[in-house]
Scaffold this active site. Structure first.
Site, PDB file in Angstrom:
ATOM      1  N   HIS A  13      36.446  29.513  34.555  1.00  0.00           N
ATOM      2  CA  HIS A  13      37.147  29.071  35.780  1.00  0.00           C
ATOM      3  C   HIS A  13      37.047  27.564  36.021  1.00  0.00           C
ATOM      4  O   HIS A  13      37.846  27.017  36.787  1.00  0.00           O
ATOM      5  CB  HIS A  13      36.614  29.800  37.008  1.00  0.00           C
ATOM      6  CG  HIS A  13      36.858  31.274  36.990  1.00  0.00           C
ATOM      7  ND1 HIS A  13      38.117  31.821  36.835  1.00  0.00           N
ATOM      8  CD2 HIS A  13      36.010  32.333  37.103  1.00  0.00           C
ATOM      9  CE1 HIS A  13      38.033  33.142  36.857  1.00  0.00           C
ATOM     10  NE2 HIS A  13      36.765  33.479  37.007  1.00  0.00           N
ATOM     11  N   ASP A  25      37.924  39.167  30.036  1.00  0.00           N
ATOM     12  CA  ASP A  25      37.235  39.227  31.330  1.00  0.00           C
ATOM     13  C   ASP A  25      38.213  39.779  32.374  1.00  0.00           C
ATOM     14  O   ASP A  25      39.428  39.623  32.241  1.00  0.00           O
ATOM     15  CB  ASP A  25      36.829  37.788  31.677  1.00  0.00           C
ATOM     16  CG  ASP A  25      35.914  37.638  32.870  1.00  0.00           C
ATOM     17  OD1 ASP A  25      34.729  37.316  32.662  1.00  0.00           O
ATOM     18  OD2 ASP A  25      36.398  37.793  34.009  1.00  0.00           O
ATOM     19  N   HIS A  28      38.788  38.657  35.218  1.00  0.00           N
ATOM     20  CA  HIS A  28      39.435  37.550  35.924  1.00  0.00           C
ATOM     21  C   HIS A  28      40.252  36.695  34.956  1.00  0.00           C
ATOM     22  O   HIS A  28      39.868  36.523  33.792  1.00  0.00           O
ATOM     23  CB  HIS A  28      38.380  36.659  36.593  1.00  0.00           C
ATOM     24  CG  HIS A  28      37.485  37.385  37.552  1.00  0.00           C
ATOM     25  ND1 HIS A  28      36.265  37.920  37.179  1.00  0.00           N
ATOM     26  CD2 HIS A  28      37.631  37.676  38.867  1.00  0.00           C
ATOM     27  CE1 HIS A  28      35.694  38.506  38.233  1.00  0.00           C
ATOM     28  NE2 HIS A  28      36.499  38.374  39.268  1.00  0.00           N
ATOM     29  N   ASP A  86      32.966  42.209  33.135  1.00  0.00           N
ATOM     30  CA  ASP A  86      33.339  42.655  34.478  1.00  0.00           C
ATOM     31  C   ASP A  86      34.638  43.458  34.475  1.00  0.00           C
ATOM     32  O   ASP A  86      35.078  43.936  35.528  1.00  0.00           O
ATOM     33  CB  ASP A  86      33.403  41.480  35.474  1.00  0.00           C
ATOM     34  CG  ASP A  86      34.200  40.300  34.970  1.00  0.00           C
ATOM     35  OD1 ASP A  86      34.886  40.412  33.935  1.00  0.00           O
ATOM     36  OD2 ASP A  86      34.117  39.237  35.630  1.00  0.00           O
TER      37      ASP A  86
END
Ligand SMILES: [Zn+2]
Length: 316
Positions: A127, A164, A166, A252
């Site tokens: 990120h 992931d 995200h 995740d």
């Protein structure tokens, strides 16, 4: 004879994290390594030690102003590096520089032939943007690694593959107009999950328009939906013919994560790693590294990452 797979282990990367009750706690490194030692491929792996990235290396991806900002906030301690997700813990600069340096060590090990594949668990901080922290990520080790492969190893076409939950927004927007950064990312639809980006319509801009692959999945999507998405990723990578593959295998996306809504099993991560080793063998001289990424259910992260390392070892 070269060791087939190097896995990085050590206090310098274990210290990257945030104290209780932050989901990115300081126990994730040890939880993974305990599982790897008990259930992993044993003698077909060896362990590598973390190293620190230099400021010049950080600067390959990050802006000088941002590097200075993190250094100052880390020395002061307290507050946040962003709007409230990423605490400015004392010493976070040094910990984040160790994460980057260790991902670069993994790159060097594979490029030199010391290892066939390499994995580093506390990494994949996807990120962080070129000029900002975000979503528990201070420095973007994958972004630095892509630039490092170009600047120090002379490669051009680097593939970044992200499973992931995200979206890997820091990498995507960091290379949005760069057609040679091959980008494939499947993630929970941004309408339901942080950071809100990664729509299928986001394919790059400028000279890179139409060159990048984002595959959002509905909340609750499991291994069947992952397999459908993966076929598209495999076809995309075969067409793109990368020279090196960086996998961000955040755990995740497994069922039971406390902050997301996907329902993969660790077989998704194992199958992605197996497939990517085959793609790396076809196009990239076998060159691939894995970075742990997110994952906040400790059982899930330890099992998923161990399966990735097992797949790397089986494919070596
Ligand atoms: Zn994540």
């Amino acid at each position: 004879m070269a060791e087939p797979v190097i896995v990085y282990k050590g206090g310098a990367i274990a210290r990257y994290g945030f104290g209780d009750p932050h989901p990115f706690g300081l126990d994730r490194h040890d939880v993974f390594h305990e599982e790897l030692a008990a259930e992993g491929p044993g003698d077909s792996i060896c362990y590598g030690s973390p190293r620190d990235a230099t400021v010049d290396e950080l600067h390959l991806f990050h802006t000088a102003d941002y590097i200075d900002f993190v250094s100052k906030k880390s020395a002061e301690g307290g507050g946040y590096l962003d709007g409230g997700d990423t605490p400015a813990m004392p010493g976070i600069f040094e910990a984040a520089a160790s994460v980057v340096g260790t991902t670069l060590a993994a790159v060097d090990a594979v490029m030199s032939g010391e290892a066939r594949r390499a994995f580093t668990p506390i990494a994949g901080l996807h990120h962080a943007g070129r000029g900002h922290a975000a979503g528990f990520c201070v420095f973007n080790d994958c972004g630095v690694a892509a630039e490092y492969l170009r600047a120090r190893h002379g490669l051009k076409r680097i593939a970044y593959v992200d499973i992931d939950a995200h979206h890997g927004d820091g990498v995507f927007y960091g290379f949005e107009d760069d057609p040679d950064l091959i980008f494939a990312d499947t993630h929970e639809d941004g309408r339901y999950l942080y950071p809100g980006t990664g729509a299928a319509s986001e394919t790059g801009k400028g000279a890179a328009r139409g060159t990048k692959l984002n595959i959002p999945l509905e909340p609750g999507a499991g291994d069947a939906e992952f397999a459908t998405a993966w076929q598209k990723i495999e076809d995309y990578l075969d067409a793109a013919r990368p020279e090196f593959i960086i996998l961000q295998c955040g755990a995740d996306s497994l069922e039971g994560d406390p902050i997301t809504h996907l329902r993969f099993t660790e077989e998704a991560h194992a199958s992605a790693a197996r497939s990517l080793c085959e793609i790396a063998d076809r196009h990239a001289g076998g060159r691939i590294i894995g970075t742990g990424g997110g994952g906040y259910n400790r059982r899930n992260l330890s099992r998923a990452w161990t399966r990735v390392v097992q797949a790397f070892a089986d494919a070596s």
